[in-house]
Design a protein around this motif. Structure first.
Motif, mmCIF file in Angstrom:
data_model
loop_
_atom_site.group_PDB
_atom_site.id
_atom_site.type_symbol
_atom_site.label_atom_id
_atom_site.label_comp_id
_atom_site.label_asym_id
_atom_site.label_seq_id
_atom_site.Cartn_x
_atom_site.Cartn_y
_atom_site.Cartn_z
ATOM 1 N N THR A 3 0.759 -1.318 -0.034
ATOM 2 C CA THR A 3 -0.111 -0.018 0.147
ATOM 3 C C THR A 3 0.913 1.434 0.044
ATOM 4 O OG1 THR A 3 -1.743 -1.246 1.385
ATOM 5 C CG2 THR A 3 -2.097 1.322 1.166
ATOM 6 N N ALA A 7 0.770 4.140 -3.061
ATOM 7 C CA ALA A 7 0.552 5.355 -2.633
ATOM 8 C C ALA A 7 1.744 6.265 -3.354
ATOM 9 C CB ALA A 7 0.570 5.867 -1.114
ATOM 10 N N ASP A 12 0.254 9.754 -4.384
ATOM 11 C CA ASP A 12 -0.876 10.184 -3.246
ATOM 12 C C ASP A 12 -0.360 10.513 -2.105
ATOM 13 O OD1 ASP A 12 -3.259 10.488 -1.947
ATOM 14 O OD2 ASP A 12 -3.873 8.530 -2.787
ATOM 15 N N HIS A 14 -1.620 12.396 0.370
ATOM 16 C CA HIS A 14 -2.707 12.262 1.579
ATOM 17 C C HIS A 14 -2.620 10.945 1.883
ATOM 18 C CE1 HIS A 14 -4.112 16.245 1.043
ATOM 19 N NE2 HIS A 14 -4.208 16.180 -0.211
ATOM 20 N N ARG A 15 -2.584 10.020 1.021
ATOM 21 C CA ARG A 15 -2.811 8.444 1.464
ATOM 22 C C ARG A 15 -1.529 8.053 2.178
ATOM 23 N NH1 ARG A 15 -4.905 4.413 3.538
ATOM 24 N NH2 ARG A 15 -4.507 2.260 2.863
ATOM 25 N N ASP A 18 -1.471 9.370 5.544
ATOM 26 C CA ASP A 18 -2.065 8.465 6.283
ATOM 27 C C ASP A 18 -1.293 7.164 6.834
ATOM 28 O OD1 ASP A 18 -4.182 10.700 6.383
ATOM 29 O OD2 ASP A 18 -5.394 9.306 4.880
#
Length: 111
Positions: A3, A7, A12, A14-15, A18
């Motif tokens: 994951t 990202a 990404d 933002h991902r 997180d």
């Protein structure tokens, strides 16, 4: 693709934020690339494939979050992200990394 690397691949932020906030290791490796190595590679590939200007968003974010550009991939047997940026011609990443090294190693070796 794990994951966090996905990202990075999708740029990404933002991902990625997180995931890092959730405990993902900033030096996580996949296929011999840390997240920082992967970011440098993605930014170069995007520039080469699209003709759009080179950018350094993900690289800058990972450096800000604590990625060590001198850490070698492959459990210490590979190249550093610093070397990758320099040899692949990612001048923006090289500039950021040089500043990272300067500020993080101030006082060492008489610097």
């Amino acid at each position: 693709m794990c994951t966090a690397h996905h990202a990075v691949e999708m740029e990404d932020l933002h991902r990625l934020r997180d995931l890092l906030d959730g405990g993902v290791d900033i030096h996580q490796e996949q296929n011999g690339y840390t997240l920082l190595h992967h970011a440098i590679d993605v930014e170069i590939d995007g520039h080469e494939q699209s003709g759009e200007p080179l950018h350094v968003d993900v690289t800058a974010y990972l450096l800000a979050r604590g990625a060590d550009p001198r850490r070698r991939s492959g459990g210490g047997t590979g190249i550093s992200a610093e070397h990758l940026a320099l040899t692949r011609g990612h001048s923006l990443a090289t500039c950021l990394i040089e500043e990272w090294v300067r500020t993080h190693h101030a006082g060492e070796d008489g610097v």
